[in-house]
Write an enzyme that holds these catalytic residues in place. Sequence first.
Site, PDB file in Angstrom:
ATOM      1  N   GLU A  31     -16.267  29.994 -40.300  1.00  6.46           N
ATOM      2  CA  GLU A  31     -17.100  28.908 -42.094  1.00  6.46           C
ATOM      3  C   GLU A  31     -18.272  30.030 -41.792  1.00  6.46           C
ATOM      4  OE1 GLU A  31     -16.597  24.878 -39.143  1.00  6.46           O
ATOM      5  OE2 GLU A  31     -18.191  25.950 -39.548  1.00  6.46           O
TER       6      GLU A  31
ATOM      7  N   HIS B 160     -22.268  28.983 -40.964  1.00  6.67           N
ATOM      8  CA  HIS B 160     -22.318  27.785 -40.037  1.00  6.67           C
ATOM      9  C   HIS B 160     -23.133  30.053 -38.724  1.00  6.67           C
ATOM     10  CE1 HIS B 160     -21.532  25.712 -36.046  1.00  6.67           C
ATOM     11  NE2 HIS B 160     -21.493  27.107 -35.753  1.00  6.67           N
TER      12      HIS B 160
END
Length: 229
Positions: free
Chosen positions: A206, A209
């Site tokens: 991600e 993140h």
Amino acid sequence: MALLPTISSPAHAAPLPAGFVRLADVDPSIRQDIRYAGLENFLHRKADGYDAPVCILTRQAAKALSTVQKAMTAKGLTLVVFDCYRPAQAVADMGKWTRQGGPPDPQWYPTVQRGDLIAEGYIGELSSHSRGSTVDLAIAETDKKSSAHPACGAPDGGTLDFGTGFDCFDPKSETASALIGAEAAANRKMLLAAMRAAGFRNYAREWWHFTLTKEPFPKQRFDFPVTAN
């Protein structure tokens, strides 16, 4: 003797646990767009434990994020945070939701069955967010707040092009994905470099993140609600 009417005082949220702060108290210039406190997320509803659209982090993570913001501000840019501390009850809520099953969702998980989101690694049965030093974020132009819908993920809130929106559960969201354009790849590299310089590490699946490398609660998860004050 006449009885005086009972007056109930307004409820106040409990103080944050020691070591936690609201990001706005450390750096109010960082834009907050907390998705799980509203409807624009893969659940299509508020997640359990989000009583306000507020970013809460450990003090160390908030201060480190503020150093990144200063670097962005110098470029006429700003950080936009989508999620910060996440109560354990919200994590459990998300897990329960996946187990209800269902077909792919064109906006959030276009090629994965809802019931496979945990097995595919897109949703965790445990989350580093509950330790308080993980943040989901992007970069935006300081004076741009328009909201658009990318092909996958959250409305971008005026962010730079990152190839996908936040919470796009798809291989294109992998930080080093070759499935995105050159501008998006460059913006991911800029975010990655800025966050690494401040002591954060990225989750490779991600692009949004990041977790503080020297987090103060590496083995502890919290479950207090996200409140405004």
